[in-house]
Scaffold this motif. Structure first.
Motif, PDB file in Angstrom:
ATOM      1  N   UNK A 158       0.379  -1.515   0.161  1.00  0.00           N
ATOM      2  CA  UNK A 158       0.148   0.234  -0.092  1.00  0.00           C
ATOM      3  C   UNK A 158       0.371   1.459  -0.023  1.00  0.00           C
ATOM      4  N   UNK A 159       2.199   0.957   0.759  1.00  0.00           N
ATOM      5  CA  UNK A 159       2.895   2.345   1.103  1.00  0.00           C
ATOM      6  C   UNK A 159       3.164   2.871  -0.427  1.00  0.00           C
ATOM      7  N   UNK A 160       3.829   2.323  -1.429  1.00  0.00           N
ATOM      8  CA  UNK A 160       3.877   2.011  -2.734  1.00  0.00           C
ATOM      9  C   UNK A 160       3.166   2.026  -3.444  1.00  0.00           C
ATOM     10  N   UNK A 161       1.857   2.167  -3.284  1.00  0.00           N
ATOM     11  CA  UNK A 161       0.607   1.931  -4.545  1.00  0.00           C
ATOM     12  C   UNK A 161       0.874   3.283  -5.785  1.00  0.00           C
ATOM     13  N   UNK A 162       0.799   4.824  -5.004  1.00  0.00           N
ATOM     14  CA  UNK A 162       0.958   5.458  -5.782  1.00  0.00           C
ATOM     15  C   UNK A 162       1.991   5.844  -6.164  1.00  0.00           C
ATOM     16  N   UNK A 163       2.548   7.011  -6.941  1.00  0.00           N
ATOM     17  CA  UNK A 163       4.000   6.883  -7.265  1.00  0.00           C
ATOM     18  C   UNK A 163       4.578   8.621  -6.310  1.00  0.00           C
ATOM     19  N   UNK A 164       5.782   8.312  -6.314  1.00  0.00           N
ATOM     20  CA  UNK A 164       6.411   9.328  -5.323  1.00  0.00           C
ATOM     21  C   UNK A 164       6.239  10.648  -5.997  1.00  0.00           C
ATOM     22  N   UNK A 165       5.871  11.644  -4.695  1.00  0.00           N
ATOM     23  CA  UNK A 165       6.021  12.902  -5.254  1.00  0.00           C
ATOM     24  C   UNK A 165       7.502  13.442  -5.065  1.00  0.00           C
ATOM     25  N   UNK A 166       8.189  14.127  -6.003  1.00  0.00           N
ATOM     26  CA  UNK A 166       9.712  14.693  -5.741  1.00  0.00           C
ATOM     27  C   UNK A 166       9.468  15.390  -4.811  1.00  0.00           C
ATOM     28  N   UNK A 167      10.151  16.142  -4.652  1.00  0.00           N
ATOM     29  CA  UNK A 167      11.039  16.532  -3.221  1.00  0.00           C
ATOM     30  C   UNK A 167      10.436  17.883  -3.507  1.00  0.00           C
ATOM     31  N   UNK A 168      11.079  18.334  -3.964  1.00  0.00           N
ATOM     32  CA  UNK A 168      10.596  19.662  -4.559  1.00  0.00           C
ATOM     33  C   UNK A 168       9.411  20.210  -4.909  1.00  0.00           C
TER      34      UNK A 168
END
Length: 122
Positions: free
Chosen positions: A1-11
């Motif tokens: 579940x934790x990585x089911x959505x794309x990671x939002x870029x830091x900036x």
């Protein structure tokens, strides 16, 4: 579940309140200008300064690092309480913003409906 959505870029992880900086630990603890944080922050910094006399001389990044790595039990408890209070405040403000946003959306939809009805009657 934790990585089911794309990671939002830091900036792109902007603070939801000031929208001027990335909301990282340092911003959350010391920089965000949201008024609701001010009292919590001032009380915390006053207590920390009584335990660590030169704490106020550190910049915000060094303060964050120090708080997250030190081993003084009293300071650990104080920092944990500070984080909990800030998080509760943040959650309360976000809920309020969501309610306000939904209310505005409802009002806009009502205005559109009323305009459509008035136009169809004329």
């Amino acid at each position: 579940m934790r990585y089911s959505r794309p990671k939002i870029p830091y900036e792109e992880r902007l603070c939801p309140f000031c929208k001027t900086e990335v909301e990282d630990e340092t911003h959350f603890f010391f920089k965000c200008p949201m008024e609701a944080y001010t009292g919590i922050r001032e009380a915390f910094l006053s207590q920390v300064s009584q335990i660590v006399t030169n704490f106020c001389l550190l910049n915000e990044v060094d303060k964050t690092f120090y708080l997250m790595t030190q081993e003084i039990p009293t300071l650990i408890a104080l920092t944990a309480s500070f984080i909990l209070d800030l998080t509760a405040c943040r959650d309360k403000q976000l809920r309020w913003y969501c309610v306000e946003y939904n209310n505005i959306a409802i009002l806009l939809n009502l205005q559109i409906s009323i305009k459509k009805n008035v136009c169809s009657v004329v």
